[in-house]
Design a protein around this motif. Sequence first.
Motif, PDB file in Angstrom:
ATOM      1  N   GLU A 124      80.219 -70.161-106.357  1.00 19.39           N
ATOM      2  CA  GLU A 124      81.407 -70.983-106.567  1.00 19.39           C
ATOM      3  C   GLU A 124      81.268 -72.313-105.839  1.00 19.39           C
ATOM      4  N   LEU A 125      80.684 -72.290-104.652  1.00 20.22           N
ATOM      5  CA  LEU A 125      80.465 -73.526-103.916  1.00 20.22           C
ATOM      6  C   LEU A 125      79.534 -74.456-104.673  1.00 20.22           C
ATOM      7  N   VAL A 126      78.449 -73.917-105.226  1.00 23.63           N
ATOM      8  CA  VAL A 126      77.510 -74.714-106.014  1.00 23.63           C
ATOM      9  C   VAL A 126      78.238 -75.343-107.191  1.00 23.63           C
ATOM     10  N   ALA A 127      79.066 -74.556-107.880  1.00 27.62           N
ATOM     11  CA  ALA A 127      79.797 -75.063-109.043  1.00 27.62           C
ATOM     12  C   ALA A 127      80.748 -76.181-108.646  1.00 27.62           C
ATOM     13  N   LEU A 128      81.493 -75.996-107.545  1.00 32.23           N
ATOM     14  CA  LEU A 128      82.437 -77.012-107.098  1.00 32.23           C
ATOM     15  C   LEU A 128      81.722 -78.273-106.650  1.00 32.23           C
ATOM     16  N   ASP A 129      80.630 -78.129-105.930  1.00 33.54           N
ATOM     17  CA  ASP A 129      79.889 -79.289-105.440  1.00 33.54           C
ATOM     18  C   ASP A 129      79.345 -80.110-106.609  1.00 33.54           C
ATOM     19  N   ARG A 130      78.780 -79.436-107.593  1.00 35.30           N
ATOM     20  CA  ARG A 130      78.250 -80.128-108.772  1.00 35.30           C
ATOM     21  C   ARG A 130      79.369 -80.773-109.583  1.00 35.30           C
ATOM     22  N   ARG A 185      77.137 -87.363-101.250  1.00 38.22           N
ATOM     23  CA  ARG A 185      76.673 -86.343-100.323  1.00 38.22           C
ATOM     24  C   ARG A 185      76.658 -84.983-101.013  1.00 38.22           C
ATOM     25  N   VAL A 186      75.722 -84.168-100.609  1.00 35.91           N
ATOM     26  CA  VAL A 186      75.686 -82.786-101.074  1.00 35.91           C
ATOM     27  C   VAL A 186      76.043 -81.879 -99.899  1.00 35.91           C
ATOM     28  N   HIS A 187      76.757 -80.820-100.209  1.00 36.77           N
ATOM     29  CA  HIS A 187      77.191 -79.903 -99.170  1.00 36.77           C
ATOM     30  C   HIS A 187      75.992 -79.152 -98.607  1.00 36.77           C
ATOM     31  N   LEU A 222      71.564 -86.618 -97.731  1.00 34.47           N
ATOM     32  CA  LEU A 222      71.281 -85.352 -97.082  1.00 34.47           C
ATOM     33  C   LEU A 222      72.095 -85.253 -95.794  1.00 34.47           C
ATOM     34  N   PRO A 223      72.746 -84.122 -95.544  1.00 28.27           N
ATOM     35  CA  PRO A 223      73.533 -83.976 -94.313  1.00 28.27           C
ATOM     36  C   PRO A 223      72.639 -83.952 -93.086  1.00 28.27           C
ATOM     37  N   SER A 224      73.221 -84.265 -91.944  1.00 29.54           N
ATOM     38  CA  SER A 224      72.437 -84.351 -90.713  1.00 29.54           C
ATOM     39  C   SER A 224      71.786 -83.019 -90.355  1.00 29.54           C
ATOM     40  N   ALA A 225      72.442 -81.913 -90.694  1.00 30.48           N
ATOM     41  CA  ALA A 225      71.860 -80.603 -90.379  1.00 30.48           C
ATOM     42  C   ALA A 225      70.551 -80.392 -91.125  1.00 30.48           C
ATOM     43  N   ALA A 226      70.457 -80.935 -92.345  1.00 25.71           N
ATOM     44  CA  ALA A 226      69.206 -80.820 -93.108  1.00 25.71           C
ATOM     45  C   ALA A 226      68.162 -81.795 -92.588  1.00 25.71           C
ATOM     46  N   VAL A 227      68.593 -83.000 -92.228  1.00 24.70           N
ATOM     47  CA  VAL A 227      67.654 -84.004 -91.737  1.00 24.70           C
ATOM     48  C   VAL A 227      67.054 -83.571 -90.404  1.00 24.70           C
ATOM     49  N   ASP A 266      85.430 -87.810 -93.911  1.00 26.02           N
ATOM     50  CA  ASP A 266      84.731 -86.639 -93.408  1.00 26.02           C
ATOM     51  C   ASP A 266      84.357 -85.635 -94.488  1.00 26.02           C
ATOM     52  N   ARG A 267      85.156 -85.502 -95.528  1.00 24.52           N
ATOM     53  CA  ARG A 267      84.803 -84.568 -96.589  1.00 24.52           C
ATOM     54  C   ARG A 267      84.496 -85.346 -97.850  1.00 24.52           C
ATOM     55  N   VAL A 268      83.233 -85.610 -98.077  1.00 22.61           N
ATOM     56  CA  VAL A 268      82.799 -86.296 -99.281  1.00 22.61           C
ATOM     57  C   VAL A 268      81.756 -85.452 -99.947  1.00 22.61           C
ATOM     58  N   ASP A 269      81.590 -85.711-101.239  1.00 22.17           N
ATOM     59  CA  ASP A 269      80.639 -84.900-101.975  1.00 22.17           C
ATOM     60  C   ASP A 269      79.257 -85.466-101.823  1.00 22.17           C
TER      61      ASP A 269
END
Length: 277
Positions: free
Chosen positions: A100-106, A128-130, A163-168, A274-277
């Motif tokens: 569901e998260l993937v669907a909402l993000d897309r 941004r991607v979650h 890419l979010p900072s956690a991924a970077v 703070d909450r962007v896609d």
Amino acid sequence: MIPPTIPSLLEHATAHPFLHEHLALDAGAPSALAHAHFHGMRIESGYQPIFDVSMSGIQTLWSAPESADRFGDELGFQALTLSPGGMPFDRFESIADSQELVALDRLARTLHAINFFGAQQHGLLFLRVHERLLKSVKYDHGQHFSSVLISLGLNPSRIVIELPSAAVAHRTFAGYLAKSYQRHGFKVAGNLPNAGHIMTVSDMARLDFLKIDGAAVLRDSMAKPLIAYANRLHIPLIFDRVATEAQFDSLQQFGARFVQGPLFEPHGPAMPRDRVD
């Protein structure tokens, strides 16, 4: 070629059953935008400008930030995922199911692209991607979104995937993600967890942009060395969350070129960031 409109893009989206089910046009407004609905939630688009302050008008921009839309040059816009009334959309955290998260993000990213390109906006669109989506999709990141955009007649090369900072923070993972998105036509920006993390960037796949919290950089007295190192890497550096004239003035003196944040919002209070896609 006829420029796309929001209604025409929504018509093309009917070829995708999921998009057709969840996207709709606001009726009755001269410049109506599309919105999405997902599990009873309404999702809207907002955009925050990213300015190139090396262009003319810097002094006027500094003295009259409310007129920022008339000065300098816009590199592009950061997409904001909003709920009705312009409030930040933070329902991502309440979704436990990964699919569901993937669907909402897309869905949110497609919505922002339709409203951006359908309004004939110029420049680049930053999306941004979650972080959880990056973990849920196992391989070939960007393939699905690229295929959707191309089916709508839109060019992925005008979109910057952030890419979010956690991924970077994980250089191997960040390098893999950057290569995958770039292979599907996107540009890629990396949000730096902190100024010191720029030292690992040269070991990654080549990022198209770097982003970092401008207020935090100034607080840590890292603006000058950070800008110098980014210049050596030949990667444009964007200072985000610039909120005051003093912060902007300091960044300008250190040679910052790209800035965004509440200071540069042309009207009213700062748009949520703070909450962007």
